[in-house]
Design a protein around this motif. Sequence first.
Motif, PDB file in Angstrom:
ATOM      1  N   THR A   6     -47.174  -8.815  -1.992  1.00 20.66           N
ATOM      2  CA  THR A   6     -48.614  -8.551  -1.967  1.00 20.66           C
ATOM      3  C   THR A   6     -49.206  -8.525  -0.564  1.00 20.66           C
ATOM      4  O   THR A   6     -50.331  -8.080  -0.382  1.00 20.66           O
ATOM      5  CB  THR A   6     -49.359  -9.604  -2.803  1.00 20.66           C
ATOM      6  N   SER A   7     -48.480  -9.017   0.434  1.00 20.36           N
ATOM      7  CA  SER A   7     -49.003  -9.031   1.795  1.00 20.36           C
ATOM      8  C   SER A   7     -48.952  -7.630   2.402  1.00 20.36           C
ATOM      9  O   SER A   7     -47.910  -6.977   2.387  1.00 20.36           O
ATOM     10  CB  SER A   7     -48.197  -9.993   2.679  1.00 20.36           C
ATOM     11  N   PRO A   8     -50.064  -7.164   2.987  1.00 18.31           N
ATOM     12  CA  PRO A   8     -50.066  -5.835   3.618  1.00 18.31           C
ATOM     13  C   PRO A   8     -49.247  -5.798   4.901  1.00 18.31           C
ATOM     14  O   PRO A   8     -48.935  -4.723   5.415  1.00 18.31           O
ATOM     15  CB  PRO A   8     -51.553  -5.586   3.911  1.00 18.31           C
ATOM     16  N   ASP A   9     -48.887  -6.969   5.431  1.00 18.50           N
ATOM     17  CA  ASP A   9     -48.099  -7.038   6.662  1.00 18.50           C
ATOM     18  C   ASP A   9     -46.599  -7.092   6.395  1.00 18.50           C
ATOM     19  O   ASP A   9     -45.800  -7.136   7.336  1.00 18.50           O
ATOM     20  CB  ASP A   9     -48.503  -8.271   7.485  1.00 18.50           C
ATOM     21  N   TYR A  49     -38.146 -15.976   7.070  1.00 18.61           N
ATOM     22  CA  TYR A  49     -39.435 -16.317   7.688  1.00 18.61           C
ATOM     23  C   TYR A  49     -40.589 -15.370   7.336  1.00 18.61           C
ATOM     24  O   TYR A  49     -41.669 -15.842   6.954  1.00 18.61           O
ATOM     25  CB  TYR A  49     -39.279 -16.404   9.211  1.00 18.61           C
ATOM     26  N   PRO A  50     -40.410 -14.032   7.457  1.00 20.89           N
ATOM     27  CA  PRO A  50     -41.556 -13.172   7.169  1.00 20.89           C
ATOM     28  C   PRO A  50     -42.107 -13.341   5.753  1.00 20.89           C
ATOM     29  O   PRO A  50     -43.307 -13.191   5.520  1.00 20.89           O
ATOM     30  CB  PRO A  50     -41.008 -11.759   7.384  1.00 20.89           C
ATOM     31  N   TYR A  51     -41.243 -13.662   4.822  1.00 21.71           N
ATOM     32  CA  TYR A  51     -41.660 -13.722   3.422  1.00 21.71           C
ATOM     33  C   TYR A  51     -42.336 -15.047   3.091  1.00 21.71           C
ATOM     34  O   TYR A  51     -43.444 -15.066   2.551  1.00 21.71           O
ATOM     35  CB  TYR A  51     -40.451 -13.451   2.511  1.00 21.71           C
ATOM     36  N   ALA A  80     -37.663   2.139   9.714  1.00 14.06           N
ATOM     37  CA  ALA A  80     -38.971   1.504   9.924  1.00 14.06           C
ATOM     38  C   ALA A  80     -39.005   0.102   9.331  1.00 14.06           C
ATOM     39  O   ALA A  80     -39.515  -0.838   9.965  1.00 14.06           O
ATOM     40  CB  ALA A  80     -40.075   2.367   9.306  1.00 14.06           C
ATOM     41  N   GLU A  81     -38.444  -0.052   8.123  1.00 15.43           N
ATOM     42  CA  GLU A  81     -38.461  -1.368   7.475  1.00 15.43           C
ATOM     43  C   GLU A  81     -37.602  -2.364   8.237  1.00 15.43           C
ATOM     44  O   GLU A  81     -37.995  -3.511   8.456  1.00 15.43           O
ATOM     45  CB  GLU A  81     -37.961  -1.235   6.035  1.00 15.43           C
ATOM     46  N   ARG A  82     -36.421  -1.946   8.640  1.00 12.68           N
ATOM     47  CA  ARG A  82     -35.530  -2.852   9.365  1.00 12.68           C
ATOM     48  C   ARG A  82     -36.143  -3.285  10.698  1.00 12.68           C
ATOM     49  O   ARG A  82     -36.096  -4.470  11.067  1.00 12.68           O
ATOM     50  CB  ARG A  82     -34.173  -2.182   9.608  1.00 12.68           C
ATOM     51  N   GLU A  83     -36.702  -2.332  11.445  1.00 12.90           N
ATOM     52  CA  GLU A  83     -37.308  -2.670  12.734  1.00 12.90           C
ATOM     53  C   GLU A  83     -38.446  -3.674  12.553  1.00 12.90           C
ATOM     54  O   GLU A  83     -38.573  -4.638  13.322  1.00 12.90           O
ATOM     55  CB  GLU A  83     -37.829  -1.403  13.417  1.00 12.90           C
ATOM     56  N   ALA A  84     -39.259  -3.466  11.528  1.00 12.20           N
ATOM     57  CA  ALA A  84     -40.371  -4.381  11.259  1.00 12.20           C
ATOM     58  C   ALA A  84     -39.848  -5.761  10.881  1.00 12.20           C
ATOM     59  O   ALA A  84     -40.358  -6.790  11.353  1.00 12.20           O
ATOM     60  CB  ALA A  84     -41.255  -3.829  10.146  1.00 12.20           C
ATOM     61  N   LEU A  85     -38.820  -5.805  10.052  1.00 16.53           N
ATOM     62  CA  LEU A  85     -38.254  -7.069   9.602  1.00 16.53           C
ATOM     63  C   LEU A  85     -37.646  -7.852  10.761  1.00 16.53           C
ATOM     64  O   LEU A  85     -37.914  -9.045  10.929  1.00 16.53           O
ATOM     65  CB  LEU A  85     -37.208  -6.794   8.522  1.00 16.53           C
ATOM     66  N   TYR A  86     -36.852  -7.188  11.582  1.00 14.76           N
ATOM     67  CA  TYR A  86     -36.187  -7.874  12.695  1.00 14.76           C
ATOM     68  C   TYR A  86     -37.220  -8.459  13.656  1.00 14.76           C
ATOM     69  O   TYR A  86     -37.055  -9.577  14.158  1.00 14.76           O
ATOM     70  CB  TYR A  86     -35.257  -6.915  13.438  1.00 14.76           C
ATOM     71  N   ALA A  87     -38.282  -7.703  13.922  1.00 13.99           N
ATOM     72  CA  ALA A  87     -39.334  -8.186  14.826  1.00 13.99           C
ATOM     73  C   ALA A  87     -40.106  -9.352  14.211  1.00 13.99           C
ATOM     74  O   ALA A  87     -40.449 -10.321  14.895  1.00 13.99           O
ATOM     75  CB  ALA A  87     -40.289  -7.049  15.174  1.00 13.99           C
ATOM     76  N   GLU A 118     -39.120 -11.597  12.070  1.00 14.10           N
ATOM     77  CA  GLU A 118     -38.393 -12.858  11.911  1.00 14.10           C
ATOM     78  C   GLU A 118     -38.738 -13.825  13.039  1.00 14.10           C
ATOM     79  O   GLU A 118     -39.034 -14.996  12.797  1.00 14.10           O
ATOM     80  CB  GLU A 118     -36.890 -12.602  11.853  1.00 14.10           C
ATOM     81  N   ASP A 119     -38.711 -13.356  14.277  1.00 16.05           N
ATOM     82  CA  ASP A 119     -39.070 -14.210  15.417  1.00 16.05           C
ATOM     83  C   ASP A 119     -40.562 -14.530  15.408  1.00 16.05           C
ATOM     84  O   ASP A 119     -40.971 -15.663  15.674  1.00 16.05           O
ATOM     85  CB  ASP A 119     -38.700 -13.517  16.731  1.00 16.05           C
ATOM     86  N   GLU A 120     -41.362 -13.514  15.085  1.00 17.85           N
ATOM     87  CA  GLU A 120     -42.813 -13.689  15.090  1.00 17.85           C
ATOM     88  C   GLU A 120     -43.255 -14.763  14.098  1.00 17.85           C
ATOM     89  O   GLU A 120     -44.043 -15.661  14.440  1.00 17.85           O
ATOM     90  CB  GLU A 120     -43.482 -12.348  14.736  1.00 17.85           C
ATOM     91  N   TYR A 121     -42.742 -14.716  12.888  1.00 21.92           N
ATOM     92  CA  TYR A 121     -43.196 -15.657  11.864  1.00 21.92           C
ATOM     93  C   TYR A 121     -42.537 -17.032  11.998  1.00 21.92           C
ATOM     94  O   TYR A 121     -43.089 -18.031  11.533  1.00 21.92           O
ATOM     95  CB  TYR A 121     -43.015 -15.059  10.473  1.00 21.92           C
ATOM     96  N   LYS A 122     -41.410 -17.092  12.662  1.00 18.20           N
ATOM     97  CA  LYS A 122     -40.845 -18.401  12.988  1.00 18.20           C
ATOM     98  C   LYS A 122     -41.778 -19.132  13.947  1.00 18.20           C
ATOM     99  O   LYS A 122     -42.057 -20.331  13.779  1.00 18.20           O
ATOM    100  CB  LYS A 122     -39.456 -18.249  13.611  1.00 18.20           C
ATOM    101  N   GLU A 123     -42.291 -18.412  14.928  1.00 22.32           N
ATOM    102  CA  GLU A 123     -43.225 -19.014  15.881  1.00 22.32           C
ATOM    103  C   GLU A 123     -44.526 -19.419  15.204  1.00 22.32           C
ATOM    104  O   GLU A 123     -45.116 -20.454  15.526  1.00 22.32           O
ATOM    105  CB  GLU A 123     -43.506 -18.035  17.030  1.00 22.32           C
ATOM    106  N   ILE A 124     -44.982 -18.620  14.257  1.00 24.92           N
ATOM    107  CA  ILE A 124     -46.198 -18.963  13.513  1.00 24.92           C
ATOM    108  C   ILE A 124     -45.987 -20.255  12.727  1.00 24.92           C
ATOM    109  O   ILE A 124     -46.858 -21.135  12.693  1.00 24.92           O
ATOM    110  CB  ILE A 124     -46.600 -17.810  12.564  1.00 24.92           C
ATOM    111  N   ALA A 125     -44.814 -20.381  12.107  1.00 30.69           N
ATOM    112  CA  ALA A 125     -44.515 -21.594  11.337  1.00 30.69           C
ATOM    113  C   ALA A 125     -44.536 -22.826  12.241  1.00 30.69           C
ATOM    114  O   ALA A 125     -45.094 -23.875  11.877  1.00 30.69           O
ATOM    115  CB  ALA A 125     -43.148 -21.460  10.663  1.00 30.69           C
TER     116      ALA A 125
END
Length: 343
Positions: A47-50, A227-229, A284-291, A293-300
């Motif tokens: 459900t997340s648009p991101d 992490y992203p999920y 596109a999906e893979r590039e977004a996912l790989y990026a 993973e690091d981004e949402y780990k830092e958010i956590a």
Amino acid sequence: MKKLLSLSFVLLLVLSVVLAGCGSEGETGEGSESPGKIKLIAAHNQTSPDNPYQVGLLKFKEVVESKSGGNIEVEVHAGTIGTEESELVEKLKLGAADVVLVSPGFMTQTGVKEVDLFALPYLFDNYEHWEQVVDGEVGEEVASIVNEKSNNDFKIVGYWSAGVRHFYGKNQIETMDDLKGMTIRTQTSGVVSDYWKQTGAIPTSVAWGELYQALQQNVVDSSENSYPYFVQQNHHKTGNGKFITETGHDYTTRFLLVNGNEFDSYTQEQQDIIMEAADASVQAEREALYAQEDEYKEIAITDGAEIKEIDTAPFVELAEPLQEQAAKDMGAEELLQKIKDLK
């Protein structure tokens, strides 16, 4: 008077022919707006648009509509026609959706047991290994198996990832003993369930959309995801999601599916456009996912989650005999060996 009546009859006949021609011009399908125009319903369960799924399907939409000059329209649904993958699989089979994302676990429910091979814990060493498998001979072979055993109901047009999955729960994991008696939201049947049972945990079924509340209210002690999920869903902000242990037990595979029978009914040009868009969506999906993973780990970390790295060797050792037995039960021993040979 006779000449006047004859002229009126001729004019009426000509007008009726013209109208009939106009009416038949757009009748290539019910609701068609122009000759050959089709509309595709593309859906995922997040459900997340991101979410990377959304990035991938929006790229699919962009390429399809651009390459077709608007003759193929794509309507993207982010969790709005089903937050459970079983719903999406059923909708695809019945024609209520045309492009969907599903995991191997849900595909096994359709009778294609070989795909559960991709769900085996610790099957892949890293993303490079995973890409070599799904983008190569093994990926092609699995796609053929799915198409054949589903009687062309399901056709894989791309392999996506949902990230590398880690454990998160009410406590950190120091050793495997820490999992004993702990409820964990995961698949409750199949190879994934068998693995967590072997660790001493208790697999528990909770719908994805209800998991935040289940963690918050102690319905389950823990879960596992990338992490992203789970960070996008704020699971790390609950008492039973705050402690993250980087087990890295699953480099996930997701299938981008279309209905093979419907796909075969399209023109060759339409099929080529859809396949080109599918390839673009994969990247596109893979590039977004790989990026992410690091981004949402830092958010956590910023939000106060506690993250721990552990020695996964005992977990890998536990998984290996389960992999061999599962592959034997699936009749996929050769596929498993091909995957191992690519390490």
